[in-house]
Write an enzyme that holds these catalytic residues in place. Structure first.
Site, PDB file in Angstrom:
ATOM      1  CE  LYS A 221      14.938  59.982  49.650  1.00  0.00           C
ATOM      2  NZ  LYS A 221      16.076  59.074  49.655  1.00  0.00           N
ATOM      3  NE  ARG A 255      13.162  53.959  53.000  1.00  0.00           N
ATOM      4  CZ  ARG A 255      12.645  55.113  53.400  1.00  0.00           C
ATOM      5  NH1 ARG A 255      12.412  56.067  52.516  1.00  0.00           N
ATOM      6  NH2 ARG A 255      12.345  55.311  54.668  1.00  0.00           N
TER       7      ARG A 255
HETATM    8  C1  PT1 Z   1      16.873  55.902  51.185  1.00  0.00           C
HETATM    9  C2  PT1 Z   1      16.252  56.391  52.365  1.00  0.00           C
HETATM   10  C3  PT1 Z   1      16.274  55.549  53.514  1.00  0.00           C
HETATM   11  N1  PT1 Z   1      15.657  57.604  52.444  1.00  0.00           N
HETATM   12  C4  PT1 Z   1      17.437  53.925  52.303  1.00  0.00           C
HETATM   13  N2  PT1 Z   1      16.866  54.315  53.449  1.00  0.00           N
HETATM   14  C5  PT1 Z   1      15.120  58.013  53.614  1.00  0.00           C
HETATM   15  N3  PT1 Z   1      18.040  52.699  52.250  1.00  0.00           N
HETATM   16  C6  PT1 Z   1      15.152  57.176  54.732  1.00  0.00           C
HETATM   17  C7  PT1 Z   1      15.006  64.844  50.223  1.00  0.00           C
HETATM   18  O1  PT1 Z   1      15.952  65.077  49.431  1.00  0.00           O
HETATM   19  O2  PT1 Z   1      16.902  56.611  50.071  1.00  0.00           O
HETATM   20  N4  PT1 Z   1      17.448  54.680  51.181  1.00  0.00           N
HETATM   21  N5  PT1 Z   1      15.720  55.975  54.671  1.00  0.00           N
HETATM   22  C8  PT1 Z   1      14.497  59.385  53.692  1.00  0.00           C
HETATM   23  N6  PT1 Z   1      15.512  60.378  53.667  1.00  0.00           N
HETATM   24  C9  PT1 Z   1      15.394  61.517  52.865  1.00  0.00           C
HETATM   25  C10 PT1 Z   1      16.524  62.051  52.270  1.00  0.00           C
HETATM   26  C11 PT1 Z   1      14.150  62.060  52.628  1.00  0.00           C
HETATM   27  C12 PT1 Z   1      16.406  63.128  51.418  1.00  0.00           C
HETATM   28  C13 PT1 Z   1      14.013  63.145  51.804  1.00  0.00           C
HETATM   29  C14 PT1 Z   1      15.148  63.696  51.166  1.00  0.00           C
HETATM   30  O3  PT1 Z   1      13.936  65.467  50.230  1.00  0.00           O
END
Ligand code: PT1
Length: 276
Positions: A221, A255
């Site tokens: 992230k 995850r």
């Molecule tokens: C998560 C999650 C998800 N993240 C759950 N499901 C993502 N339960 C998708 C960044 O800051 O943490 N928990 N499903 C992916 N989403 C992101 C959000 C990807 C922020 C990247 C960022 O780069």
């Protein structure tokens, strides 16, 4: 600690890894319109061989700035993959969606965990989830994926996220979902600055006190981009450091994209917890 996922039971006495399976047009495709179900299923297979205990299938990206996807497209992407993975692999399959129609169809194809970044707040989502026997992941997000990273604000991020998840947990139990089926997640990167994410990771134990398993998604992230000054494909070691901290702070599900590496650090951190 156990999690009921349909007729499967996931043992969370030790923390485990949830492998990410993105089924968006930029993954497992020829770069154009053709999406290859076979290659997606192969990747799921590899992640299970590497030790993933859950496969999380998502057809709509929720990362900051990602475009919305309509229900028909999302169904077309995720259903064939969920069907094949649920049939072939012995682990629970999770569907990463906030749409009630996608939840119901995915469960019919064999998904046994609903991973909802909107914590079942979409109209009809709580009822759809309650009508199944699947597990549910309730995640915290401030704002909407498209705009959530524009000046997120909290007075006390840990207290506010904890209060939100506590209220959603109670609402879901009132709506007929057993506590034994519920997981909570602070939603790292979802309407949070680097400082907010670090405070949440430091305060993760306060979420664990709500008495249900905590899931942490930190893999690749942007917070790592900020700390390291590196693009997503060079954030493996940073992701492993965060996964280690999350387990030491009490997370039970990590995850992750890089399953083999994450399984190793989760095992080491879990051994630390047990040995202390
Ligand atoms: C998560 C999650 C998800 N993240 C759950 N499901 C993502 N339960 C998708 C960044 O800051 O943490 N928990 N499903 C992916 N989403 C992101 C959000 C990807 C922020 C990247 C960022 O780069």
């Amino acid at each position: 600690m156990q999690l009921l996922c349909g007729d499967k039971t996931l043992d969370l006495t030790r923390p485990c890894v949830m492998g990410v399976l993105n089924v968006t047009p930029d993954s497992f495709s020829d770069g154009g319109r053709f999406f290859d179900v076979g290659r997606a299923v192969e990747h799921a297979h590899r992640m299970v061989e590497q030790g993933a205990l859950i496969i999380d299938v998502g057809g709509e990206s929720t990362r900051p700035g990602a475009p919305a996807v309509d229900t028909e497209d999302e169904l077309r992407r995720v259903l064939p993959v969920i069907r094949a993975v649920a049939l072939k692999l012995p682990v629970p399959v999770s569907v990463d969606t906030f749409k009630p129609d996608v939840m119901r169809a995915a469960v019919d194809e064999g998904a046994t965990l609903i991973n909802d970044v909107r914590a079942l707040q979409s109209p009809g989502a709580l009822a759809a989830a309650a009508s199944t026997r699947t597990a549910i992941c309730l995640m915290h997000m401030q704002g909407e994926p498209r705009t959530m990273q524009i000046e997120p604000h909290y007075d006390d991020v840990v207290a506010e996220v904890r209060e939100f998840l506590k209220r959603r947990l109670e609402e879901c139990v009132r709506g007929g979902i057993r506590r034994e089926r519920i997981v909570i997640d602070p939603g790292f990167g979802f309407g949070k600055t680097l400082q907010h994410n670090l405070s949440l990771l430091n305060g993760l134990q306060q979420l664990c006190e709500l008495g249900v398993p905590v899931l942490a998604g930190l893999s690749r992230k942007a917070m790592l981009g900020t700390i390291l000054g590196k693009p997503a494909d060079q954030r493996l070691y940073g992701s492993l450091a965060l996964a280690t901290v999350a387990v030491l702070k009490g997370a039970r599900i990590i995850r992750a994209h890089d399953v083999a590496e994450t399984v190793d650090v989760v095992k080491v951190a879990a051994a630390m917890l047990e040995g202390g």
